[in-house]
Enzyme design. Structure first.
Site, PDB file in Angstrom:
ATOM      1  N   ASP A 255      -6.017 -14.409 -23.126  1.00 45.52           N
ATOM      2  CA  ASP A 255      -6.033 -12.938 -23.292  1.00 45.52           C
ATOM      3  C   ASP A 255      -4.872 -12.553 -24.199  1.00 45.52           C
ATOM      4  O   ASP A 255      -4.169 -11.565 -23.972  1.00 45.52           O
ATOM      5  CB  ASP A 255      -5.926 -12.213 -21.942  1.00 45.52           C
ATOM      6  CG  ASP A 255      -6.163 -10.701 -22.093  1.00 45.52           C
ATOM      7  OD1 ASP A 255      -5.840  -9.937 -21.154  1.00 45.52           O
ATOM      8  OD2 ASP A 255      -6.637 -10.275 -23.192  1.00 45.52           O
ATOM      9  N   ASP A 272       1.571 -11.792 -19.044  1.00 45.91           N
ATOM     10  CA  ASP A 272       0.196 -11.677 -18.544  1.00 45.91           C
ATOM     11  C   ASP A 272      -0.587 -12.980 -18.707  1.00 45.91           C
ATOM     12  O   ASP A 272      -1.597 -13.032 -19.391  1.00 45.91           O
ATOM     13  CB  ASP A 272      -0.529 -10.564 -19.303  1.00 45.91           C
ATOM     14  CG  ASP A 272      -1.812 -10.172 -18.554  1.00 45.91           C
ATOM     15  OD1 ASP A 272      -2.570  -9.361 -19.083  1.00 45.91           O
ATOM     16  OD2 ASP A 272      -2.042 -10.722 -17.461  1.00 45.91           O
TER      17      ASP A 272
HETATM   18  N1  LIG Z   1       8.489  -8.600 -17.309  1.00 44.73           N
HETATM   19  C1  LIG Z   1       8.227  -7.412 -17.873  1.00 44.73           C
HETATM   20  N2  LIG Z   1       9.228  -6.679 -18.430  1.00 44.73           N
HETATM   21  C2  LIG Z   1       8.976  -5.491 -18.992  1.00 44.73           C
HETATM   22  N3  LIG Z   1       7.745  -4.916 -19.066  1.00 44.73           N
HETATM   23  C3  LIG Z   1       6.710  -5.609 -18.524  1.00 44.73           C
HETATM   24  C4  LIG Z   1       6.891  -6.879 -17.906  1.00 44.73           C
HETATM   25  N4  LIG Z   1       5.663  -7.325 -17.476  1.00 44.73           N
HETATM   26  C5  LIG Z   1       4.769  -6.373 -17.819  1.00 44.73           C
HETATM   27  N5  LIG Z   1       5.392  -5.340 -18.431  1.00 44.73           N
HETATM   28  C6  LIG Z   1       4.748  -4.126 -18.941  1.00 44.73           C
HETATM   29  O1  LIG Z   1       3.582  -3.872 -18.126  1.00 44.73           O
HETATM   30  C7  LIG Z   1       2.389  -3.883 -18.930  1.00 44.73           C
HETATM   31  C8  LIG Z   1       1.245  -4.534 -18.155  1.00 44.73           C
HETATM   32  O2  LIG Z   1       1.625  -5.853 -17.815  1.00 44.73           O
HETATM   33  P1  LIG Z   1       0.492  -7.002 -17.755  1.00 44.73           P
HETATM   34  O3  LIG Z   1      -0.221  -7.037 -19.071  1.00 44.73           O
HETATM   35  O4  LIG Z   1       1.100  -8.255 -17.265  1.00 44.73           O
HETATM   36  O5  LIG Z   1      -0.476  -6.445 -16.616  1.00 44.73           O
HETATM   37  P2  LIG Z   1      -2.049  -6.222 -16.748  1.00 44.73           P
HETATM   38  O6  LIG Z   1      -2.645  -6.100 -15.426  1.00 44.73           O
HETATM   39  O7  LIG Z   1      -2.638  -7.230 -17.663  1.00 44.73           O
HETATM   40  O8  LIG Z   1      -2.071  -4.834 -17.468  1.00 44.73           O
HETATM   41  P3  LIG Z   1      -3.156  -4.473 -18.563  1.00 44.73           P
HETATM   42  O9  LIG Z   1      -4.457  -4.492 -17.822  1.00 44.73           O
HETATM   43  O10 LIG Z   1      -2.725  -3.154 -19.074  1.00 44.73           O
HETATM   44  O11 LIG Z   1      -3.055  -5.592 -19.601  1.00 44.73           O
HETATM   45  C9  LIG Z   1       2.764  -4.697 -20.153  1.00 44.73           C
HETATM   46  O12 LIG Z   1       1.978  -4.318 -21.264  1.00 44.73           O
HETATM   47  C10 LIG Z   1       4.243  -4.335 -20.365  1.00 44.73           C
HETATM   48  O13 LIG Z   1       4.365  -3.139 -21.094  1.00 44.73           O
HETATM   49 MG   LIG Z   2      -2.097  -7.358 -19.762  1.00 42.85          MG
END
Ligand SMILES: Nc1ncnc2c1ncn2[C@@H]1O[C@H](COP(=O)(O)OP(=O)(O)OP(=O)(O)O)[C@@H](O)[C@H]1O
Ligand SMILES: [Mg+2]
Length: 504
Positions: A255, A272
């Site tokens: 992804d 992610d």
């Molecule tokens: N370790 C981190 N530090 C700072 N920001 C983070 C971190 N992990 C995630 N984020 C923020 O949170 C958002 C979503 O995280 P992630 O992509 O892991 O979850 P997701 O469930 O896949 O969300 P989405 O469905 O929007 O992709 C990221 O795009 C980022 O902006």
């Molecule tokens: Mg994500």
């Protein structure tokens, strides 16, 4: 909407320690937009969906456990609400950073006076800023889970997860999968990722990537590039990371995009990795092609001169790289190689060939080889995927070659038919005749698949003169007779395929 009201409305039908936990810790949980700055944080206007979707009583219990174990000390606002999970900000607990302010004053006060470099013990040593964590909490709604199964199915590490149909257990597996993938990448030290801290059921704790003013570091999509060269730098970096993920971490992200990478302290961080799979996963090469396509689409939109997808794919899965003298784990060496050695995409020609590449059924070993590909394998057309992809790209992927392959396959099928006939009666001269008839029919409707449909009739062999036809048939028969001498008999083929399959 005040947070407390919101918790009152949570459906706490079983009136036991959940209530007590919520009463005791509810006021600490902020779920509004996370903005930790000098300015006033807006009163908790908890997003009802956020609270109900993610912070159910069970999750609250896990958060309480993490707090009481000192992993986290405060749970702040929401950084992001995604389709699969919400991400919140928190401070590390006492057990991690000894410079916690001893006075646990009200959270509001703590948030408003947030100064990561504050010196609560007033001595003159410069203290490390308080550690901050990102808490990713997976949603437990079943719907979200539907399209996750294809990433878990066929995943060796989760082969025993009987709980395919219990969404809660699947969420737990999913969070553990992200934690394990994060840990593997973090420990490989070749690709920057947030440091994984802890996972408990559907709650994942990792390092928070702070851009310096308390806000989260930006996603690549939102990153303010310095100039065009900066964009090219991140494009090449992304390609190098796809290879390092595959070759060193033995993972395909599955992804990868400008949404799932952050720019933190001028470095590209991958996040992610919940859906990431190992190369052995049956769909790993399809996910890899998807990642490459997504990255190419984004950077092409950013005006970067991109490489053809199959070139990036070949760069990713080839163990060794021609004329590469650097360190295979060093991103700078690999980035230099990408910049100086990968041929840029030729619009038009490469588009057609990438189209073919996207539709290719890629096999990784004999087990995945279909019967008809087997001939190509025995005929030395290619051995395993690595040779199919790794060398002489043009030959394997040029449209004409693809057509010839189809052509050969059809003729191989003929051979098979012939094979059947000759099996029954090897010396039967009729088979040649019937063969020639079938050959005749095949030839007639064999058209050049890359030619425009409208002139296909003219292209057929119906329109060649009799003499030439006779001559051609004679030659075809000769060559088939020759080939039959070296052909691997069908029953031997079957034995070979079964043997390799059983070896797997
Ligand atoms: N370790 C981190 N530090 C700072 N920001 C983070 C971190 N992990 C995630 N984020 C923020 O949170 C958002 C979503 O995280 P992630 O992509 O892991 O979850 P997701 O469930 O896949 O969300 P989405 O469905 O929007 O992709 C990221 O795009 C980022 O902006
Ligand atoms: Mg994500």
């Amino acid at each position: 909407m005040v947070l407390d009201d919101d918790f009152q409305k949570l459906d706490l039908s079983n009136n036991h320690d959940n209530n007590r936990i919520l009463d005791k810790h509810g006021h600490k949980i902020k779920t509004d937009e996370f903005s930790i700055s000098r300015g006033k944080t807006n009163k908790d206007k908890a997003n009802r969906a956020t609270v109900e979707n993610v912070l159910d009583p069970r999750t609250m219990r896990f958060l309480k456990a993490l707090t009481s174990r000192g992993i986290i000390s405060d749970f702040n606002g929401c950084i992001s609400t995604g389709k699969e999970a919400n991400v919140y900000h928190a401070f590390a607990g006492d057990t991690i950073s000894p410079f916690e302010p001893k006075t646990h004053d009200s959270f509001e006060n703590l948030v408003n006076t947030y100064d990561p470099y504050s010196n609560p013990n007033n001595n003159d040593t410069i203290l490390e800023p308080r550690k901050e964590y990102a808490i990713k909490i997976y949603k437990t709604s079943i719907l979200v889970f539907k399209d996750r199964e294809r990433y878990v199915d066929g995943e060796y590490r989760f082969r025993n997860s009987r709980s395919q149909h219990n969404p809660r257990k699947m969420i737990k597996i999913w969070a553990e999968k992200e934690f394990r993938n994060l840990k593997r990448i973090y420990q490989s030290k070749v690709i920057p990722v947030p440091k994984p801290i802890e996972v408990k059921n559907n709650v994942l704790v990792m390092e928070f990537l702070n851009r310096g003013d308390g806000f989260a570091s930006p996603r690549l999509k939102d990153y303010p590039y310095k100039d065009h060269n900066d964009i090219v730098h991140y494009y090449h970096t992304m390609i190098v990371y796809i290879r390092l993920l595959y070759q060193v971490c033995r993972l395909v992200h599955a992804d990868l995009s400008e949404y799932n990478t952050l720019v933190h302290k001028n470095k590209l961080y991958v996040i992610d990795v919940s859906q990431s799979v190992e190369p052995e996963h049956p769909m790993s090469l399809d996910f890899l092609r998807m990642d490459i396509k997504n990255i190419n689409n984004y950077f092409e939109r950013m005006g970067v001169a991109i490489f053809a997808e199959r070139i990036i794919f070949q760069f990713t899965i080839s163990e060794t790289l021609d004329n590469f003298n650097g360190n295979y784990s060093n991103e700078d060496d690999l980035r230099m190689y990408v910049k100086n050695n990968l041929p840029l995409k030729v619009p038009g020609k490469d588009d057609a060939e990438d189209e073919i590449f996207r539709s290719l059924h890629l096999v990784r070993n004999l087990g995945g080889l279909e019967e008809r590909d087997f001939d190509r394998y025995t005929d030395g057309k290619f051995d395993l995927l690595k040779s199919l992809i790794a060398h002489d790209n043009e030959k394997n992927f040029s449209a004409s070659e693809q057509y010839n392959f189809e052509d050969n396959t059809l003729s191989n099928d003929d051979d098979d038919n012939e094979d059947d006939i000759s099996n029954s009666d090897p010396d039967n001269s009729d088979s040649d005749d019937s063969d020639s008839d079938s050959d005749d029919n095949d030839d007639d409707d064999k058209v050049d698949v890359f030619e425009d449909k409208k002139d296909k009739v003219l292209k057929g062999k119906k329109y060649e003169d009799k003499e030439e036809k006779k001559q051609r048939k004679q030659e075809a028969k000769e060559s088939k007779r020759e080939k039959r001498k070296t052909k691997v008999k069908k029953h031997i083929k079957k034995k070979l395929v079964n043997k390799t399959k059983s070896k797997k």
